[in-house]
Design a protein around this motif. Sequence first.
Motif, PDB file in Angstrom:
ATOM      1  N   ARG A 240       0.849  -1.202   0.000  1.00  0.00           N
ATOM      2  CA  ARG A 240       0.000   0.000   0.000  1.00  0.00           C
ATOM      3  C   ARG A 240       0.883   1.249   0.000  1.00  0.00           C
ATOM      4  O   ARG A 240       0.659   2.192  -0.762  1.00  0.00           O
ATOM      5  CB  ARG A 240      -0.875  -0.024   1.255  1.00  0.00           C
ATOM      6  N   ALA A 241       1.920   1.214   0.841  1.00  0.00           N
ATOM      7  CA  ALA A 241       2.842   2.357   0.914  1.00  0.00           C
ATOM      8  C   ALA A 241       3.520   2.586  -0.434  1.00  0.00           C
ATOM      9  O   ALA A 241       3.916   3.713  -0.759  1.00  0.00           O
ATOM     10  CB  ALA A 241       3.881   2.110   2.009  1.00  0.00           C
ATOM     11  N   ALA A 242       3.670   1.515  -1.208  1.00  0.00           N
ATOM     12  CA  ALA A 242       4.309   1.647  -2.532  1.00  0.00           C
ATOM     13  C   ALA A 242       3.302   2.085  -3.597  1.00  0.00           C
ATOM     14  O   ALA A 242       3.624   2.141  -4.785  1.00  0.00           O
ATOM     15  CB  ALA A 242       4.959   0.320  -2.926  1.00  0.00           C
ATOM     16  N   GLY A 243       2.055   2.360  -3.164  1.00  0.00           N
ATOM     17  CA  GLY A 243       1.059   2.889  -4.103  1.00  0.00           C
ATOM     18  C   GLY A 243       0.088   1.849  -4.629  1.00  0.00           C
ATOM     19  O   GLY A 243      -0.767   2.164  -5.454  1.00  0.00           O
ATOM     20  N   PHE A 244       0.195   0.604  -4.150  1.00  0.00           N
ATOM     21  CA  PHE A 244      -0.729  -0.433  -4.619  1.00  0.00           C
ATOM     22  C   PHE A 244      -1.759  -0.712  -3.523  1.00  0.00           C
ATOM     23  O   PHE A 244      -1.518  -1.517  -2.630  1.00  0.00           O
ATOM     24  CB  PHE A 244       0.037  -1.716  -4.985  1.00  0.00           C
ATOM     25  N   ASP A 245      -2.885   0.029  -3.598  1.00  0.00           N
ATOM     26  CA  ASP A 245      -3.880  -0.167  -2.535  1.00  0.00           C
ATOM     27  C   ASP A 245      -5.116  -0.913  -3.018  1.00  0.00           C
ATOM     28  O   ASP A 245      -5.859  -1.460  -2.219  1.00  0.00           O
ATOM     29  CB  ASP A 245      -4.256   1.159  -1.862  1.00  0.00           C
ATOM     30  N   ASP A 246      -5.334  -0.961  -4.336  1.00  0.00           N
ATOM     31  CA  ASP A 246      -6.515  -1.680  -4.825  1.00  0.00           C
ATOM     32  C   ASP A 246      -6.142  -3.150  -5.081  1.00  0.00           C
ATOM     33  O   ASP A 246      -6.200  -3.653  -6.196  1.00  0.00           O
ATOM     34  CB  ASP A 246      -7.031  -1.007  -6.099  1.00  0.00           C
ATOM     35  N   VAL A 247      -5.745  -3.798  -4.003  1.00  0.00           N
ATOM     36  CA  VAL A 247      -5.203  -5.156  -4.094  1.00  0.00           C
ATOM     37  C   VAL A 247      -5.957  -6.055  -3.135  1.00  0.00           C
ATOM     38  O   VAL A 247      -6.170  -5.689  -1.984  1.00  0.00           O
ATOM     39  CB  VAL A 247      -3.703  -5.161  -3.674  1.00  0.00           C
ATOM     40  N   GLU A 248      -6.373  -7.225  -3.592  1.00  0.00           N
ATOM     41  CA  GLU A 248      -6.966  -8.191  -2.653  1.00  0.00           C
ATOM     42  C   GLU A 248      -6.037  -9.392  -2.515  1.00  0.00           C
ATOM     43  O   GLU A 248      -5.360  -9.775  -3.477  1.00  0.00           O
ATOM     44  CB  GLU A 248      -8.347  -8.655  -3.128  1.00  0.00           C
ATOM     45  N   LEU A 249      -6.003  -9.921  -1.318  1.00  0.00           N
ATOM     46  CA  LEU A 249      -5.259 -11.161  -1.076  1.00  0.00           C
ATOM     47  C   LEU A 249      -6.281 -12.254  -0.831  1.00  0.00           C
ATOM     48  O   LEU A 249      -7.024 -12.213   0.151  1.00  0.00           O
ATOM     49  CB  LEU A 249      -4.340 -11.000   0.153  1.00  0.00           C
ATOM     50  N   LEU A 250      -6.335 -13.210  -1.731  1.00  0.00           N
ATOM     51  CA  LEU A 250      -7.250 -14.337  -1.568  1.00  0.00           C
ATOM     52  C   LEU A 250      -6.454 -15.508  -1.001  1.00  0.00           C
ATOM     53  O   LEU A 250      -5.443 -15.921  -1.569  1.00  0.00           O
ATOM     54  CB  LEU A 250      -7.870 -14.723  -2.918  1.00  0.00           C
ATOM     55  N   ILE A 251      -6.929 -16.024   0.135  1.00  0.00           N
ATOM     56  CA  ILE A 251      -6.244 -17.147   0.787  1.00  0.00           C
ATOM     57  C   ILE A 251      -7.122 -18.390   0.639  1.00  0.00           C
ATOM     58  O   ILE A 251      -8.254 -18.423   1.123  1.00  0.00           O
ATOM     59  CB  ILE A 251      -5.994 -16.829   2.281  1.00  0.00           C
ATOM     60  N   VAL A 252      -6.587 -19.383  -0.045  1.00  0.00           N
ATOM     61  CA  VAL A 252      -7.341 -20.605  -0.309  1.00  0.00           C
ATOM     62  C   VAL A 252      -6.697 -21.760   0.457  1.00  0.00           C
ATOM     63  O   VAL A 252      -5.481 -21.907   0.452  1.00  0.00           O
ATOM     64  CB  VAL A 252      -7.336 -20.908  -1.831  1.00  0.00           C
ATOM     65  N   GLY A 253      -7.537 -22.578   1.100  1.00  0.00           N
ATOM     66  CA  GLY A 253      -7.023 -23.734   1.849  1.00  0.00           C
ATOM     67  C   GLY A 253      -7.512 -23.704   3.286  1.00  0.00           C
ATOM     68  O   GLY A 253      -8.130 -22.739   3.719  1.00  0.00           O
ATOM     69  N   GLY A 254      -7.233 -24.784   4.007  1.00  0.00           N
ATOM     70  CA  GLY A 254      -7.723 -24.889   5.375  1.00  0.00           C
ATOM     71  C   GLY A 254      -8.967 -25.756   5.403  1.00  0.00           C
ATOM     72  O   GLY A 254      -9.227 -26.504   4.458  1.00  0.00           O
ATOM     73  N   GLY A 255      -9.755 -25.629   6.449  1.00  0.00           N
ATOM     74  CA  GLY A 255     -10.961 -26.453   6.566  1.00  0.00           C
ATOM     75  C   GLY A 255     -12.038 -25.964   5.615  1.00  0.00           C
ATOM     76  O   GLY A 255     -11.868 -24.927   4.955  1.00  0.00           O
ATOM     77  N   ASP A 256     -13.163 -26.708   5.510  1.00  0.00           N
ATOM     78  CA  ASP A 256     -14.212 -26.179   4.637  1.00  0.00           C
ATOM     79  C   ASP A 256     -14.899 -25.002   5.325  1.00  0.00           C
ATOM     80  O   ASP A 256     -14.764 -24.793   6.534  1.00  0.00           O
ATOM     81  CB  ASP A 256     -15.161 -27.265   4.106  1.00  0.00           C
TER      82      ASP A 256
END
Length: 416
Positions: A240-256
């Motif tokens: 974000r500090a580098a100017g990339f704020d329209d970013v999503e982090l999708l985390i896949v895995g773990g339990g259902d």
Amino acid sequence: MKIAMISEHASPLAALGGVDAGGQNVHVAALSEALAKRGHHVTVYTRRDATELPARVRVGRRLEVVHVDAGPARHVPKDELLPYMGELADGVARDWGQRPPDVVHGHFWMSGLAALDAARRPDAGYRVPVIQTFHALGTVKRRHQGAEDTSPTERRWLEPGVGRSADRIIATCSDEVFELKAMGITTGKISIAPCGVDLGFFSAEGPAAARKRRHRILSVGRLVPRKGVDLVIRALPHLRAAGFDDVELLIVGGGDSGVLHADPEVRRLLALAAELGVADQVSLQGQVSRAEMPGIFRSADAVVCAPWYEPFGIVPLEAMACGVPVVAAAVGGLRDTVVDHATGLHVPPRDPEAIASALALLLGNPDLRTELGNAGQVRARTRYSWERVAAETEKAYQLAVAEAPAGAIPMEGAAL
Ligand code: UDP
């Protein structure tokens, strides 16, 4: 050849992405299928972990899975399975009867114990060559996890014992060869055959899942601390500090998704995201079916694999096959699969700022993403098809058959 695979905790039929299910399930399933396609007859032995499982499941004309009664018929964490390896070996040997296989291939150190036990029974009248793939090594796990390592103490001597007693070891990456040497295993009996990727399934062609923001970063894997998902969350404020704020982090895995939020690791990750003020950028999807994975990979600008250590790591291969660049910690198998500045970017382990810099470079440069993604596809196709991995594995089997002594050799330090 008649091939017996033993995979004590990781059934090729099991769902993927749970705490004890992951790359090994994929590996055993795909390797067995590719070997069967090459004309071999493959039986995979795994522990019965539910009462309703049938004794035998035919998966293809030359491929079947046998559920062996060994310990309680319910899920037992793999670190508690050692006491049942004798029973597993008994079940395997019973199934062989007087018609043993040409080779037996143990997956993970405990299956190696069962393989050696079944293959070298003094009164059996046969001696089956044993090939071993460790998938993960206790020495490496201890080094990184210290007191958090829940492996049974016996692993310290039984695992190197399996390595020294097996006829041939298959290492999945060059880093593992160094570790095996350090365990006292002669290099002459080590073959290298990596894990592969299903290239018909994971490819750049096909629909991509919808994304919510301009950029999507993807993390895929079991939700355990050593996979370093927290490090990717920690990279977001730097990004974000580098100017990339329209970013999503999708985390896949773990339990259902039903049980996901009860998982302490999920709570820890969400609390961290809230503390860093990036909660709105992070979403956890829980366990995703294999069928959905290619579309999810294709929806990402970059896949981040930031483990503390990684014996092999199938996720980066799947990302590469889908044409997505990989930001990878330069550890274990990731040093072989991801080529720095060619198919992705290497970062030092446990370094969120380095992850953020690598991501900033990729997100700000679509041409670079395309270039690395294309090269990743070529690398995945030319080096990591399961057909090729099966051919290399077959060579290891042939060497083991050619080299195996005729007489029975007792299993070193047998303590089942
Ligand atoms: N995987 C999946 N669904 C999930 C999470 C993971 O199908 O929700 C698959 C992933 O695509 C990969 C495997 O599980 O094929 C994980 O393998 P890897 O070697 O990267 O990690 P491991 O879990 O063996 O440490």
